[in-house]
Design a protein around this motif. Structure first.
Motif, PDB file in Angstrom:
ATOM      1  N   GLY A  34       0.797  -1.209   0.000  1.00  0.00           N
ATOM      2  CA  GLY A  34       0.000   0.000   0.000  1.00  0.00           C
ATOM      3  C   GLY A  34       0.830   1.260   0.000  1.00  0.00           C
ATOM      4  O   GLY A  34       1.680   1.475  -0.858  1.00  0.00           O
ATOM      5  N   PHE A  35       0.612   2.097   0.984  1.00  0.00           N
ATOM      6  CA  PHE A  35       1.276   3.393   1.047  1.00  0.00           C
ATOM      7  C   PHE A  35       2.742   3.282   1.444  1.00  0.00           C
ATOM      8  O   PHE A  35       3.478   4.266   1.356  1.00  0.00           O
ATOM      9  N   ASN A  36       3.205   2.132   1.909  1.00  0.00           N
ATOM     10  CA  ASN A  36       4.590   1.973   2.364  1.00  0.00           C
ATOM     11  C   ASN A  36       5.588   1.770   1.231  1.00  0.00           C
ATOM     12  O   ASN A  36       6.785   1.715   1.465  1.00  0.00           O
ATOM     13  N   VAL A  37       5.132   1.651   0.001  1.00  0.00           N
ATOM     14  CA  VAL A  37       6.023   1.389  -1.127  1.00  0.00           C
ATOM     15  C   VAL A  37       7.003   2.543  -1.345  1.00  0.00           C
ATOM     16  O   VAL A  37       8.135   2.343  -1.767  1.00  0.00           O
ATOM     17  N   GLU A  38       6.592   3.749  -1.000  1.00  0.00           N
ATOM     18  CA  GLU A  38       7.408   4.921  -1.279  1.00  0.00           C
ATOM     19  C   GLU A  38       8.573   5.087  -0.310  1.00  0.00           C
ATOM     20  O   GLU A  38       9.426   5.932  -0.534  1.00  0.00           O
ATOM     21  N   TYR A  39       8.610   4.341   0.759  1.00  0.00           N
ATOM     22  CA  TYR A  39       9.635   4.535   1.773  1.00  0.00           C
ATOM     23  C   TYR A  39      10.781   3.555   1.584  1.00  0.00           C
ATOM     24  O   TYR A  39      10.576   2.397   1.232  1.00  0.00           O
ATOM     25  N   SER A  40      11.991   4.021   1.874  1.00  0.00           N
ATOM     26  CA  SER A  40      13.149   3.131   1.809  1.00  0.00           C
ATOM     27  C   SER A  40      13.318   2.441   3.155  1.00  0.00           C
ATOM     28  O   SER A  40      12.456   2.509   4.014  1.00  0.00           O
TER      29      SER A  40
END
Length: 132
Positions: A34-40
């Motif tokens: 979900g929304f966690n894809v953008e974080y390293s």
């Protein structure tokens, strides 16, 4: 007598911590996470540590309010571990709710149930003190 309120509190805690029956932010995109894809790696680890810290905090509140609190007792930590396990267990067993079903549950079921329970205990207290 507070067992029904404990079930309501557990459901509200699941919704507040965005766990699986109520994880609408993750269910929107249905991507890998979900929304966690953008974080390293660093931001991702901090987000998940914060999520599990909120689970531990809600479990601690549940233990303090409904199961009794003695922080220096081993039994308190066993209760805390069990309630945290229930949070994770629910994630593996329950399907995801729709957003309108959550709103119906919160406004039509939980609010009316909690207010009626409050009125019951106020009436019980008045009746008890009038008999004494």
């Amino acid at each position: 007598m507070l067992f029904p309120m404990a079930l309501v509190w557990m459901s509200i805690s699941l919704a507040e911590t965005n766990r699986t029956p109520f994880d609408f932010a993750e269910g929107e995109s249905e991507l890998v996470s979900g929304f966690n894809v953008e974080y390293s790696s660093g931001g991702f680890a901090l987000i998940f540590m914060a999520e599990y810290a909120s689970i531990l905090f809600m479990s601690m509140l549940f233990c303090v309010i409904f199961l009794g609190c003695d922080v220096f007792n081993l039994l308190f930590y066993m209760k805390l571990t069990f309630i945290s396990f229930v949070f994770i267990w629910v994630r593996g067993t329950l399907p995801r709710f729709r957003y309108d079903k959550l709103m119906y549950l919160a406004w039509k079921c939980f609010l009316s149930f909690s207010l009626n329970y409050l009125l019951f205990f106020i009436g019980f207290k008045i009746l008890l003190f009038s008999l004494l």
